[in-house]
Design an enzyme around this catalytic site. Structure first.
Site, PDB file in Angstrom:
ATOM      1  CG  ASP A  50      -2.128   4.300  -1.558  1.00 17.00           C
ATOM      2  OD1 ASP A  50      -2.865   4.331  -2.586  1.00 17.00           O
ATOM      3  OD2 ASP A  50      -2.401   3.354  -0.646  1.00 17.00           O
ATOM      4  CE  LYS A 103      -7.391   1.937   1.928  1.00 15.52           C
ATOM      5  NZ  LYS A 103      -7.618   0.867   2.822  1.00 15.52           N
ATOM      6  CB  SER A 159      -1.171  -0.008   1.295  1.00 17.69           C
ATOM      7  OG  SER A 159      -1.904   1.287   1.127  1.00 17.69           O
ATOM      8  CG  HIS A 160       0.239   3.783   3.501  1.00 14.95           C
ATOM      9  ND1 HIS A 160      -0.531   2.511   3.589  1.00 14.95           N
ATOM     10  CD2 HIS A 160       0.693   3.995   4.698  1.00 14.95           C
ATOM     11  CE1 HIS A 160      -0.630   2.408   4.836  1.00 14.95           C
ATOM     12  NE2 HIS A 160       0.081   3.163   5.627  1.00 14.95           N
ATOM     13  CG  ASP A 198      -2.658  -0.098  -2.649  1.00 15.10           C
ATOM     14  OD1 ASP A 198      -2.381   1.095  -2.109  1.00 15.10           O
ATOM     15  OD2 ASP A 198      -3.151  -1.188  -2.312  1.00 15.10           O
ATOM     16  CG  ASP A 215      -5.497   1.369  -1.291  1.00 13.57           C
ATOM     17  OD1 ASP A 215      -4.709   2.069  -1.227  1.00 13.57           O
ATOM     18  OD2 ASP A 215      -5.836   0.430  -0.535  1.00 13.57           O
ATOM     19  NE  ARG A 216      -3.820   3.862   2.924  1.00 16.61           N
ATOM     20  CZ  ARG A 216      -3.476   3.691   4.292  1.00 16.61           C
ATOM     21  NH1 ARG A 216      -3.350   4.810   4.717  1.00 16.61           N
ATOM     22  NH2 ARG A 216      -3.818   2.902   4.624  1.00 16.61           N
TER      23      ARG A 216
END
Length: 611
Positions: free
Chosen positions: A300, A428, A124-125, A302, A304-305
């Site tokens: 981010d 998300k 992710s982030h 991937d 999703d944010r």
């Protein structure tokens, strides 16, 4: 057609392969140990029912971080050995987390096949590179993260695994070339389908939003736009959507070439790490001579944010989801028939609650150990001196939102950690959130593009505060704290809750103007759909005036512990909603830090990140 055979490789368990809500995350060097990734993948196959593996269609892709391509080839060979019928791979191994969910739910293969699950390779982030983080998680046939029953079963398997299956002689597939490569094994044909990473996702976005309306906005000389992918996988979608479909200038895109190490940066879309975008939007420490764009956004690793910015103006994620919900029916065609309901994670501010009450939207009751139905304290309850309608506070972890969506109970949801989404998928979705904001701006400015002053991001937010009130809100992150010290701090806060009179005595000694704590608890969520219970989701102190302090340990890092402190204060008086957030929250911040003995436990005099 190349033939392959199945090998059984002896192995022994590794400690600590317990997947959290976002999968298993460790340093790259941990994943690169012989058999480490293989053990986890085999444990996942063993945890799934036979029909989810044998003859199944499996998606395998991720955010492109270091070690991803090697991991994809390993998983392909293990999938072949375990009887999977076909593997779908995004070109170059790239698929955003929301795109994976969309592919599972929406894509149909050339042979009529549909996705049944996915391995998503992402942390992710978190930073990427040879010395940074790697991660893997499994998503189910609904496109959402595996439920706890599955992740618990995976973990139990990792503790007892003795062998894994792999087609060692299967040739490596060139995942940079689109096309289907077929092989033959003991159970018949096995295909690897490398497909365009963006097509299915773009098609879905075009079915949700009015691209023509957004295109008019972006083509207006009065409107300027900037998007920063932070060298994450969002770059695989940015040019296709914003430039080719919507007509934005290519110069509007920042850091949109995906890189294995995210360009050496930290792919977390916040005011600390998205430095280049923050400076361009006029929010940096030094003022640029150039006029900032009207709208800016970041993703981010991937994708999703999301972070939403206006000209010299930051939109908090808590406000962002509330504003999207408040405007969705008018501005986004997908929601034209109305919203089914809304939900938020527990630490997220109550801004969405206020919108839900005003619009008479469905939401759900808090299920906590110390609350009864008529004992929920909130800004609304205190304002009207009555109990508000039932609402849903969901612990962080998108699978909980997914349950509500699968049951037809929720349309829009969000969390304060820059995650926003809807029931179009079960993750998300950062680009979806940006398109939602562009849709709102297009709707608000449909009469202004040829003349008159543009309605800006800041105008929309301030009008929202005038209508619904403002939830002053901030989050302090203390990253890579000693895990033992973090647990001691949390234990201390739980123990402190046993005497609220003592808590209030301490608070008055710190700042006499802060109101009393009227309730405190350790948040527990009972899923209204499947009945599952998630404990220890955060320690909360709820104040008489509707303010909140929430302390949580984050499970998204690869080492150490991250303590997150959330501070919230509600203000309904329109004459008082324009204050600087940190100034308005200063008394509560001082109370939070001293009440928790943050510096004594952690040795930190300041947080790593302030949002």
């Amino acid at each position: 057609m190349v033939m392959f055979k199945v090998s059984r490789v002896q192995t022994t368990p590794f400690d600590g392969q317990k997947p959290g809500t976002s999968g298993l995350r460790k340093k790259v060097k941990v994943f690169m140990q012989p058999n480490y990734l293989q053990n986890f993948v085999q444990s996942t196959f063993n945890a799934l029912s036979a029909d989810k593996v044998r003859g199944a269609t499996l998606v395998v892709s991720g955010d492109g971080r270091y070690f991803s391509k090697d991991a994809i080839l390993i998983i392909i060979k293990m999938a072949a050995a375990s009887g999977v019928r076909r593997v779908w791979v995004g070109q170059n191994g790239l698929l955003s987390t929301p795109a994976v969910s969309a592919v599972i739910r929406e894509r149909t293969g050339s042979d009529g096949s549909r996705g049944s699950g996915a391995f998503i390779l992402t942390a992710s982030h978190n930073p990427g590179g040879p010395h940074e983080d790697f991660g893997i998680k499994y998503n189910m046939e609904n496109g959402g993260p595996a439920p706890e029953a599955i992740t618990d079963n995976i973990y139990e398997n990792t503790k007892t695994i003795k062998e894994y299956l792999i087609a060692e002689d299967l040739p490596d597939v060139d995942i940079s070339e689109i096309g289907i490569t077929s092989f033959s094994g003991p159970e018949g044909q096995f295909d690897v389908d490398v497909f365009d990473s963006a097509s299915d996702y773009v098609k879905l976005m075009k079915s949700i939003f009015d691209f023509q309306s957004i295109q008019k906005l972006l083509s207006s000389p009065k409107f300027t736009f900037c998007y920063d992918a932070l060298h994450g996988v969002a770059g695989a979608y940015a040019k296709r959507i914003f430039v080719e479909e919507l007509g934005a200038q290519e110069s509007s895109l920042l850091n949109c070439v995906p890189k294995e190490d995210f360009g050496g940066g930290h792919p977390d879309p916040n005011l600390t790490y998205a430095k280049e975008l923050v400076a361009r939007m006029g929010l940096g420490k030094s003022n640029s001579q150039d006029e900032p764009p009207e709208f800016g956004a970041a993703a981010d690793g991937d994708a999703d944010r999301n972070m939403i910015l206006g000209k010299r103006f930051f939109v908090t994620p808590s406000d962002s989801v509330a504003i999207i919900a408040a405007n969705a029916v008018q501005a986004i065609p997908y929601f034209s028939a109305g919203l089914k309901g809304v939900a938020r994670s527990m630490p997220t501010s109550a801004a969405l609650d206020v919108v839900a009450k005003h619009l008479n939207l469905k939401f759900f009751e808090v299920l906590c150990s110390i609350y009864k139905l008529n004992e929920v304290f909130s800004p609304l309850a205190l304002e009207h001196n009555s109990v508000i309608p039932p609402k849903c506070q969901v612990p962080t972890g998108w699978k909980f939102f997914g349950n509500l969506m699968d049951a037809g109970m929720c349309s829009v949801c969000g969390e304060e950690s820059f995650g926003t989404g809807s029931d179009h998928i079960r993750e998300k979705d950062g680009i979806w959130a940006v398109l939602a904001w562009l849709s709102i701006l297009a709707y608000k400015n449909k009469e202004n593009l040829n003349g008159g002053k543009l309605v800006s991001v800041e105008d929309i937010v301030r009008q929202h505060w005038t209508t619904y009130g403002r939830h002053y809100y901030t989050r302090y992150d203390y990253e890579n704290v000693d895990a033992g010290a973090a647990k001691e701090l949390m234990a201390y806060l739980v123990k402190l809750q046993s005497s609220l009179s003592e808590v209030n005595k301490i608070i008055k000694g710190i700042c006499s103007d802060v109101s009393n704590v009227v309730n405190a608890d350790e948040f527990e969520y009972k899923d209204p759909v499947d009945g599952s219970i998630s404990k220890h989701q955060g320690i909360r102190y709820l104040f008489e005036d509707g303010s909140r302090l929430v302390f949580r340990l984050s499970g998204t890092g690869s080492e150490g512990a991250t303590i997150r402190l959330y501070i919230e204060q509600y203000e309904k008086d329109p004459s008082k909603t324009g204050r600087d957030s940190q100034e308005a929250l200063a008394p509560l911040v001082e109370v939070a830090l001293k009440l928790s003995k943050m510096q004594e436990f952690t040795g930190r005099s300041a947080p790593t990140v302030v949002t």
